[in-house]
Design an enzyme around this catalytic site. Structure first.
Site, PDB file in Angstrom:
ATOM      1  N   ASP A   1     101.510 -51.020  27.657  1.00 16.31           N
ATOM      2  CA  ASP A   1     100.835 -50.466  26.477  1.00 16.31           C
ATOM      3  C   ASP A   1     100.202 -51.617  25.695  1.00 16.31           C
ATOM      4  OD1 ASP A   1     100.349 -49.587  23.807  1.00 16.31           O
ATOM      5  OD2 ASP A   1     101.888 -48.035  23.994  1.00 16.31           O
TER       6      ASP A   1
ATOM      7  N   SER B   1     102.931 -42.707  18.860  1.00 17.01           N
ATOM      8  CA  SER B   1     102.201 -43.770  18.170  1.00 17.01           C
ATOM      9  C   SER B   1     102.269 -43.548  16.658  1.00 17.01           C
ATOM     10  CB  SER B   1     100.772 -43.827  18.705  1.00 17.01           C
ATOM     11  OG  SER B   1     100.146 -45.005  18.304  1.00 17.01           O
TER      12      SER B   1
ATOM     13  N   HIS C   1      99.495 -46.604  26.826  1.00 20.57           N
ATOM     14  CA  HIS C   1      99.590 -45.869  25.557  1.00 20.57           C
ATOM     15  C   HIS C   1      99.046 -44.445  25.672  1.00 20.57           C
ATOM     16  CE1 HIS C   1     100.469 -46.305  21.276  1.00 20.57           C
ATOM     17  NE2 HIS C   1      99.354 -45.666  20.976  1.00 20.57           N
TER      18      HIS C   1
END
EC number: 3.1.2.12
Lengths: 286, 286
Positions: free
Chosen positions: A229, A153, A264
């Site tokens: 995600d 991320s 995620h």
């Protein structure tokens, strides 16, 4: 340059060290974790390559150490894993604790140019220079000439940009759900505005999609993004923009895998951590 | 018997389900997790065996799901993993939240006989009967005839005692750092006194070291205990007592591995989870 050991934890045949040091770039004590694989202890003459794992928003070095499963592959391959923190801590800069996606836990791997954040929010210099210098001085068995980088991320953004800004510094790069085009997503715009100022032209220096346009040669880059995600769905990650920019620039070797249903979370990292360690190993042991 | 799905998370090619149901034995809604390996989805006709993982003090079903990495081995072997909770929750029984090693999060896998805990602290019946009945009814692909059991600390005690009290019910048993002789350690004495009353003779029905004395045949039992485990050092686990009792009773097949430096944490489980899944697989697929 001295390092304090807070804990030594047996893990997958090696040792996970919880460490800290007084950092000058970030003007505070910085915690980090270092996984030393079993090969470190089996052969004191062995030089051990290093994979740097950059964490995402709100995380410390501990989250991935506990839930990312990198030690599993790193143990097999004989690779150390260096887990830096995601920002300075405790600087008492006004506003740094007001939101989860800016300030504490959200350093975005840039050197801030704006007051008050330039007084310590220098995670780019910290991760590219000060931390590795500290670690290689303290752990001479680690091989400073063989370092790869990955991240998740915000940390995926960090891995991509640090690699692209420093040709030759890292043997390989990979990323999980990276913020691939921060100048065009809300997270990136908020962070860059705060750390770099409102002149958005300056933001491009830390944007992977902009940086890849100037890359010479192949990339041999592995990216995993889950189709489940929510941040991907919300347009925070924009890996397609990065892919398109690489394609237009004639940069080959960008493999983006869209993993069906994966989200995620660290469940995604744990699932594909072995693949990313293997990717790094291909170049660290080339 | 109906099950509510709170989350479905992609993990190691399969799905981790966060579930709950209204339980009669424990008189409350019980959360649990179930990992369905990829084989469940690849072949709808496949019957999938189940490994029950019993958690330790203070834990919920989530800790090991996130940090234990059983999904890694279970995915390869085609085994579902069932993670029950460690106690009833929210019964509002006086004193149940006063300490971390008794009451909430500390059901000790017994059926309480003492007031007020007998009104819901029936984790033995819950884990041996109600939960599997619920799960096998809701997930017909799971094979009720092929179930193994493992666990950590208090959950290791649970795995050992449930196996020893129910010959033939489980195909195999293993444990991490099990409380192996609870009637002779502070954790067990406190819990059994609270749940079963002060008559310590009754406690033996839930003590693995007592139960193994009456076992007929071999055990084929794998136990991992870390020598750096503070609770082991403090005499809470007492695996040597269990070993000695098995030896004296002529019960073969008890393999206790004392893992140098490993502690009581999930780092230990993560390191050896594959071994315990492999141990279960040997009997589930025999």
């Amino acid at each position: 340059m001295s390092v304090t050991t807070k804990a030594t934890i047996a893990s997958f045949g090696g040792k996970l060290l919880k460490l800290s040091h007084q950092a000058t770039t970030t003007r505070c004590e910085m915690a980090f974790n270092l996984y030393l694989p079993p090969q470190t202890f089996q052969d004191p003459a062995a030089k051990i390559p290093v994979l740097i794992y950059l964490s995402g928003l709100t995380c410390t070095a501990d989250n991935c150490s506990e839930k990312g499963f990198f030690q599993h592959g790193a143990s097999k391959r004989g690779i150390a894993v260096l887990y830096p923190d995601t920002s300075p801590r405790g600087l008492d800069i006004q506003g740094e604790n007001d939101s989860w996606d800016f300030g504490t836990g959200a350093g975005f791997y840039v050197d801030a140019t704006e007051s008050p954040y330039k007084e310590g929010y220098n995670m780019y210099s910290y991760v590219t220079e000060e931390l590795p210098q500290t670690v290689f001085a303290a752990f001479p068995q680690l091989d400073a000439t063989r370092v790869s980088i990955t991240g998740h991320s915000m940390g995926g953004h960090g891995a991509l940009t640090l690699f692209l800004k420093n040709p030759g510094k890292y043997k390989s790069v990979s990323a999980f759900a990276p913020i691939s085009n921060p100048i065009n997503c809300p997270w990136g715009q908020k962070a860059f505005n705060g750390y770099l100022g409102s002149e958005s032209e300056k933001w491009k220096a830390y944007d992977a999609t902009e940086l890849v346009k100037k890359w010479k040669g192949d990339l041999n880059l592995l990216i995993d993004v889950g189709t489940g995600d929510n941040f991907y769905k919300q347009g925070q990650l924009l890996p397609e923009n990065f892919e398109a920019a690489a394609r237009e620039a004639g940069v080959a070797g960008v493999q983006v895998r869209y993993q069906p249903d994966y989200d995620h979370s660290y469940f995604t990292m744990a699932t594909f951590a072995d693949d990313h360690v293997d990717h790094a190993a291909r170049y660290l042991f080339a």
